[in-house]
Motif scaffolding. Structure first.
Motif, PDB file in Angstrom:
ATOM      1  N   ARG A  45       0.819  -1.211   0.000  1.00 15.14           N
ATOM      2  CA  ARG A  45       0.000   0.000   0.000  1.00 15.14           C
ATOM      3  C   ARG A  45       0.851   1.259   0.000  1.00 15.14           C
ATOM      4  O   ARG A  45       0.383   2.331  -0.401  1.00 15.14           O
ATOM      5  CB  ARG A  45      -0.908   0.036   1.233  1.00 15.14           C
ATOM      6  CG  ARG A  45      -1.928  -1.064   1.311  1.00 15.14           C
ATOM      7  CD  ARG A  45      -2.621  -1.022   2.650  1.00 15.14           C
ATOM      8  NE  ARG A  45      -3.176   0.290   2.941  1.00 15.14           N
ATOM      9  CZ  ARG A  45      -3.532   0.710   4.147  1.00 15.14           C
ATOM     10  NH1 ARG A  45      -3.383  -0.096   5.188  1.00 15.14           N
ATOM     11  NH2 ARG A  45      -4.038   1.902   4.316  1.00 15.14           N
ATOM     12  N   PHE A  46       2.116   1.167   0.447  1.00 13.74           N
ATOM     13  CA  PHE A  46       2.946   2.347   0.664  1.00 13.74           C
ATOM     14  C   PHE A  46       4.188   2.286  -0.219  1.00 13.74           C
ATOM     15  O   PHE A  46       4.721   1.206  -0.490  1.00 13.74           O
ATOM     16  CB  PHE A  46       3.362   2.435   2.139  1.00 13.74           C
ATOM     17  CG  PHE A  46       2.190   2.423   3.096  1.00 13.74           C
ATOM     18  CD1 PHE A  46       1.528   3.593   3.411  1.00 13.74           C
ATOM     19  CD2 PHE A  46       1.758   1.232   3.661  1.00 13.74           C
ATOM     20  CE1 PHE A  46       0.451   3.581   4.273  1.00 13.74           C
ATOM     21  CE2 PHE A  46       0.686   1.210   4.536  1.00 13.74           C
ATOM     22  CZ  PHE A  46       0.032   2.393   4.838  1.00 13.74           C
ATOM     23  N   ASP A  47       4.645   3.458  -0.626  1.00 14.06           N
ATOM     24  CA  ASP A  47       5.817   3.544  -1.485  1.00 14.06           C
ATOM     25  C   ASP A  47       7.113   3.436  -0.694  1.00 14.06           C
ATOM     26  O   ASP A  47       8.100   2.874  -1.177  1.00 14.06           O
ATOM     27  CB  ASP A  47       5.804   4.859  -2.277  1.00 14.06           C
ATOM     28  CG  ASP A  47       4.623   4.942  -3.229  1.00 14.06           C
ATOM     29  OD1 ASP A  47       4.161   3.875  -3.690  1.00 14.06           O
ATOM     30  OD2 ASP A  47       4.148   6.061  -3.500  1.00 14.06           O
ATOM     31  N   ASN A  48       7.161   4.036   0.485  1.00 14.53           N
ATOM     32  CA  ASN A  48       8.385   4.041   1.278  1.00 14.53           C
ATOM     33  C   ASN A  48       8.036   4.237   2.748  1.00 14.53           C
ATOM     34  O   ASN A  48       6.866   4.379   3.120  1.00 14.53           O
ATOM     35  CB  ASN A  48       9.330   5.154   0.792  1.00 14.53           C
ATOM     36  CG  ASN A  48       8.601   6.481   0.620  1.00 14.53           C
ATOM     37  OD1 ASN A  48       7.800   6.869   1.475  1.00 14.53           O
ATOM     38  ND2 ASN A  48       8.858   7.164  -0.477  1.00 14.53           N
ATOM     39  N   GLY A  49       9.087   4.265   3.576  1.00 15.03           N
ATOM     40  CA  GLY A  49       8.885   4.425   5.002  1.00 15.03           C
ATOM     41  C   GLY A  49       8.335   5.785   5.378  1.00 15.03           C
ATOM     42  O   GLY A  49       7.621   5.909   6.383  1.00 15.03           O
ATOM     43  N   ALA A  50       8.665   6.817   4.608  1.00 16.23           N
ATOM     44  CA  ALA A  50       8.134   8.151   4.905  1.00 16.23           C
ATOM     45  C   ALA A  50       6.614   8.177   4.766  1.00 16.23           C
ATOM     46  O   ALA A  50       5.923   8.845   5.546  1.00 16.23           O
ATOM     47  CB  ALA A  50       8.774   9.187   3.987  1.00 16.23           C
ATOM     48  N   ALA A  51       6.093   7.452   3.773  1.00 14.98           N
ATOM     49  CA  ALA A  51       4.641   7.385   3.608  1.00 14.98           C
ATOM     50  C   ALA A  51       3.988   6.676   4.790  1.00 14.98           C
ATOM     51  O   ALA A  51       2.890   7.046   5.215  1.00 14.98           O
ATOM     52  CB  ALA A  51       4.300   6.669   2.297  1.00 14.98           C
ATOM     53  N   VAL A  52       4.671   5.668   5.345  1.00 18.39           N
ATOM     54  CA  VAL A  52       4.136   4.981   6.523  1.00 18.39           C
ATOM     55  C   VAL A  52       4.099   5.915   7.723  1.00 18.39           C
ATOM     56  O   VAL A  52       3.120   5.969   8.467  1.00 18.39           O
ATOM     57  CB  VAL A  52       4.969   3.724   6.830  1.00 18.39           C
ATOM     58  CG1 VAL A  52       4.491   3.056   8.113  1.00 18.39           C
ATOM     59  CG2 VAL A  52       4.900   2.748   5.678  1.00 18.39           C
ATOM     60  N   GLY A  53       5.189   6.680   7.928  1.00 19.92           N
ATOM     61  CA  GLY A  53       5.210   7.634   9.032  1.00 19.92           C
ATOM     62  C   GLY A  53       4.123   8.678   8.915  1.00 19.92           C
ATOM     63  O   GLY A  53       3.501   9.065   9.916  1.00 19.92           O
ATOM     64  N   SER A  54       3.851   9.130   7.697  1.00 26.91           N
ATOM     65  CA  SER A  54       2.765  10.085   7.489  1.00 26.91           C
ATOM     66  C   SER A  54       1.412   9.448   7.748  1.00 26.91           C
ATOM     67  O   SER A  54       0.515  10.071   8.335  1.00 26.91           O
ATOM     68  CB  SER A  54       2.827  10.638   6.061  1.00 26.91           C
ATOM     69  OG  SER A  54       1.754  11.523   5.808  1.00 26.91           O
ATOM     70  N   TYR A  55       1.235   8.192   7.328  1.00 28.86           N
ATOM     71  CA  TYR A  55      -0.031   7.484   7.537  1.00 28.86           C
ATOM     72  C   TYR A  55      -0.318   7.275   9.020  1.00 28.86           C
ATOM     73  O   TYR A  55      -1.474   7.332   9.457  1.00 28.86           O
ATOM     74  CB  TYR A  55       0.034   6.142   6.814  1.00 28.86           C
ATOM     75  CG  TYR A  55      -1.181   5.258   7.004  1.00 28.86           C
ATOM     76  CD1 TYR A  55      -2.377   5.529   6.349  1.00 28.86           C
ATOM     77  CD2 TYR A  55      -1.124   4.145   7.838  1.00 28.86           C
ATOM     78  CE1 TYR A  55      -3.489   4.719   6.525  1.00 28.86           C
ATOM     79  CE2 TYR A  55      -2.226   3.330   8.012  1.00 28.86           C
ATOM     80  CZ  TYR A  55      -3.408   3.620   7.349  1.00 28.86           C
ATOM     81  OH  TYR A  55      -4.511   2.825   7.535  1.00 28.86           O
ATOM     82  N   LEU A  56       0.734   7.082   9.808  1.00 28.45           N
ATOM     83  CA  LEU A  56       0.570   6.866  11.242  1.00 28.45           C
ATOM     84  C   LEU A  56       0.550   8.167  12.045  1.00 28.45           C
ATOM     85  O   LEU A  56       0.440   8.123  13.272  1.00 28.45           O
ATOM     86  CB  LEU A  56       1.698   5.963  11.760  1.00 28.45           C
ATOM     87  CG  LEU A  56       1.761   4.561  11.156  1.00 28.45           C
ATOM     88  CD1 LEU A  56       2.939   3.795  11.718  1.00 28.45           C
ATOM     89  CD2 LEU A  56       0.466   3.807  11.392  1.00 28.45           C
ATOM     90  N   GLY A  57       0.683   9.306  11.369  1.00 24.60           N
ATOM     91  CA  GLY A  57       0.607  10.593  12.064  1.00 24.60           C
ATOM     92  C   GLY A  57       1.850  10.949  12.843  1.00 24.60           C
ATOM     93  O   GLY A  57       1.775  11.689  13.822  1.00 24.60           O
ATOM     94  N   LEU A  58       3.024  10.449  12.418  1.00 26.90           N
ATOM     95  CA  LEU A  58       4.266  10.711  13.133  1.00 26.90           C
ATOM     96  C   LEU A  58       5.140  11.759  12.458  1.00 26.90           C
ATOM     97  O   LEU A  58       6.264  11.994  12.910  1.00 26.90           O
ATOM     98  CB  LEU A  58       5.070   9.404  13.263  1.00 26.90           C
ATOM     99  CG  LEU A  58       4.474   8.368  14.218  1.00 26.90           C
ATOM    100  CD1 LEU A  58       5.177   7.028  14.058  1.00 26.90           C
ATOM    101  CD2 LEU A  58       4.567   8.842  15.656  1.00 26.90           C
ATOM    102  N   THR A  59       4.654  12.386  11.393  1.00 21.28           N
ATOM    103  CA  THR A  59       5.416  13.430  10.718  1.00 21.28           C
ATOM    104  C   THR A  59       5.015  14.800  11.245  1.00 21.28           C
ATOM    105  O   THR A  59       3.878  14.999  11.681  1.00 21.28           O
ATOM    106  CB  THR A  59       5.175  13.370   9.200  1.00 21.28           C
ATOM    107  OG1 THR A  59       3.752  13.440   8.950  1.00 21.28           O
ATOM    108  CG2 THR A  59       5.709  12.079   8.615  1.00 21.28           C
ATOM    109  N   PRO A  60       5.926  15.770  11.212  1.00 24.80           N
ATOM    110  CA  PRO A  60       5.586  17.108  11.724  1.00 24.80           C
ATOM    111  C   PRO A  60       4.498  17.763  10.885  1.00 24.80           C
ATOM    112  O   PRO A  60       4.448  17.614   9.660  1.00 24.80           O
ATOM    113  CB  PRO A  60       6.910  17.874  11.606  1.00 24.80           C
ATOM    114  CG  PRO A  60       7.968  16.825  11.504  1.00 24.80           C
ATOM    115  CD  PRO A  60       7.346  15.663  10.821  1.00 24.80           C
ATOM    116  N   SER A  61       3.606  18.451  11.557  1.00 26.40           N
ATOM    117  CA  SER A  61       2.583  19.217  10.838  1.00 26.40           C
ATOM    118  C   SER A  61       3.230  20.451  10.208  1.00 26.40           C
ATOM    119  O   SER A  61       4.303  20.895  10.629  1.00 26.40           O
ATOM    120  CB  SER A  61       1.469  19.639  11.789  1.00 26.40           C
ATOM    121  OG  SER A  61       1.992  20.429  12.853  1.00 26.40           O
ATOM    122  N   GLU A  62       2.564  20.977   9.197  1.00 27.91           N
ATOM    123  CA  GLU A  62       3.125  22.134   8.483  1.00 27.91           C
ATOM    124  C   GLU A  62       2.014  23.094   8.117  1.00 27.91           C
ATOM    125  O   GLU A  62       0.935  22.680   7.681  1.00 27.91           O
ATOM    126  CB  GLU A  62       3.869  21.676   7.224  1.00 27.91           C
ATOM    127  CG  GLU A  62       4.538  22.813   6.482  1.00 27.91           C
ATOM    128  CD  GLU A  62       5.376  22.334   5.301  1.00 27.91           C
ATOM    129  OE1 GLU A  62       6.018  23.171   4.653  1.00 27.91           O
ATOM    130  OE2 GLU A  62       5.373  21.112   5.044  1.00 27.91           O
TER     131      GLU A  62
END
Length: 366
Positions: free
Chosen positions: A233-250
């Motif tokens: 379902r995901f292209d890379n690990g960054a997409a997983v982090g975004s899907y789980l809500g662990l990336t900084p908001s902007e």
């Protein structure tokens, strides 16, 4: 192709069937039961079935796919943009009509429909989490009560916690005993769930490989598998982090850029166990010299321990995804090579003191 919109309810559901030209062919209500829904959908020609996310959505979607229909589970957040609830007019019949009409005009986006085994695993983990939360609340109630009588409970909860507490509170055990009995029953239920989850891990080669990552145990690995369902379902690990809500908001616009705390999108339970895994790895003596833990300690020195734990949780989500995708186990040497390519974490900005105010002179009294 016909479009079958189902507005799901706890007992009954409203159907609206439209033809390829958008005309309404059938409207009716059916019981929200698997056998009733299956019997109805198996009689229909291959169509597109549209339902809105909810408690019954995924098993209805599974029945629709098994019956040979295209299935769309529309996110509930998208429903208002389709006209659901506009002008304060909302009914089951109106909602089903709007969903079917929207399906005739466009290919509605659908959330991921997890497999039946994944949904069963999610249910087990959710039930275990509910038991743990209930036990925690009761333990906190007892601790608060002990403080009111000048006593203190043992610091860490464990197998001897209740035994020590019974010996300590012999004179007041009459009204504390029901809570202790419930806690013991919860302990037994949690142990049964843990044994079942450990057996699942023994039969899952993927779960065992994920547990080679520092800080990751049975619950974290199974929760990760249940949340993502499939790695493709995901292209890379960054997409997983975004899907789980662990990336900084902007919140950026034009020349101004502002990044804040993590988005906290997606599964809160998955974020919680990843952060717990990060803390477990940081506090473990066994993994003290692991390159990933050294990197996290450096982030903690610059930005603080809490930010370092969240950053490590985001990195764990990416590493777990890479192990799943590549079919490998955790290798600290590979992690060290990847971390050496990362830029140094920014230093915590010093607080601005602003312009210095002139000292105010007090008037002398005569």
């Amino acid at each position: 192709m016909e479009h079958i919109a189902i507005d799901l309810g706890a007992r009954e559901s409203q159907l609206c069937v439209r033809g390829p030209d958008g005309t309404i062919i059938e409207e009716r209500r059916i019981a929200t039961r698997p056998e009733t829904v299956r019997r109805y959908l198996e009689r229909r020609a291959p169509s597109r079935v549209i339902v809105e996310t909810g408690s019954e959505a995924f098993w209805v979607a599974q029945i629709a796919m098994d019956s040979g229909h295209q299935t769309r589970v529309v996110p509930s957040a998208l429903a208002p943009s389709l006209g659901v609830g506009q002008r304060r007019l909302k009914s089951d019949r109106r909602d089903a009509r709007l969903l079917s009409e929207s399906s005739c005009r466009m290919d509605l986006p659908s959330v991921h429909i997890p497999a039946a085994e994944t949904r069963r695993l999610q249910s087990r983990l959710t039930m275990r989490e509910a038991l743990v939360r209930s036990r925690t609340k009761l333990v906190n109630v007892i601790k608060a009560y002990l403080r009111t009588i000048g006593e203190r409970a043992p610091m860490r909860y464990g197998q001897r916690w209740i035994t020590q507490l019974r010996e300590k509170l012999v004179h007041v055990a009459a009204h504390v005993k029901p809570l202790l009995d419930v806690i013991e029953a919860l302990d037994r239920s949690i142990e049964q769930f843990d044994e079942e989850l450990e057996k699942l891990c023994e039969h899952s080669e993927l779960a065992r490989r994920l547990q080679t990552v520092p800080g990751v145990g049975v619950v974290t690995s199974l929760r990760y598998l249940a949340t993502l369902d499939t790695a493709t379902r995901f292209d890379n690990g960054a997409a997983v982090g975004s899907y789980l809500g662990l990336t900084p908001s902007e919140h950026s616009s034009g020349q101004s850029q502002h990044k804040g705390s993590i988005t906290k999108a997606g599964s809160a339970a998955m974020r919680g166990v990843l952060v717990q895994a990060a803390w477990a790895g940081l506090r473990s003596r066994r993994h003290h010299n692991d390159p990933m833990m050294r990197w996290a300690r450096e982030v903690a020195r610059r930005r603080g321990k809490k930010i370092a734990a969240v950053a490590l949780a985001r990195k764990l989500s990416g590493i777990l995804f890479a192990l799943w995708r590549d079919g490998t186990s955790y290798d600290s040497r590979r992690a060290a090579a990847e971390l050496s390519e990362l830029p140094a974490p920014p230093r915590r900005p010093a607080p601005s003191k602003g312009p210095r105010r002139p000292r105010r002179l007090e008037s002398a009294t005569i």
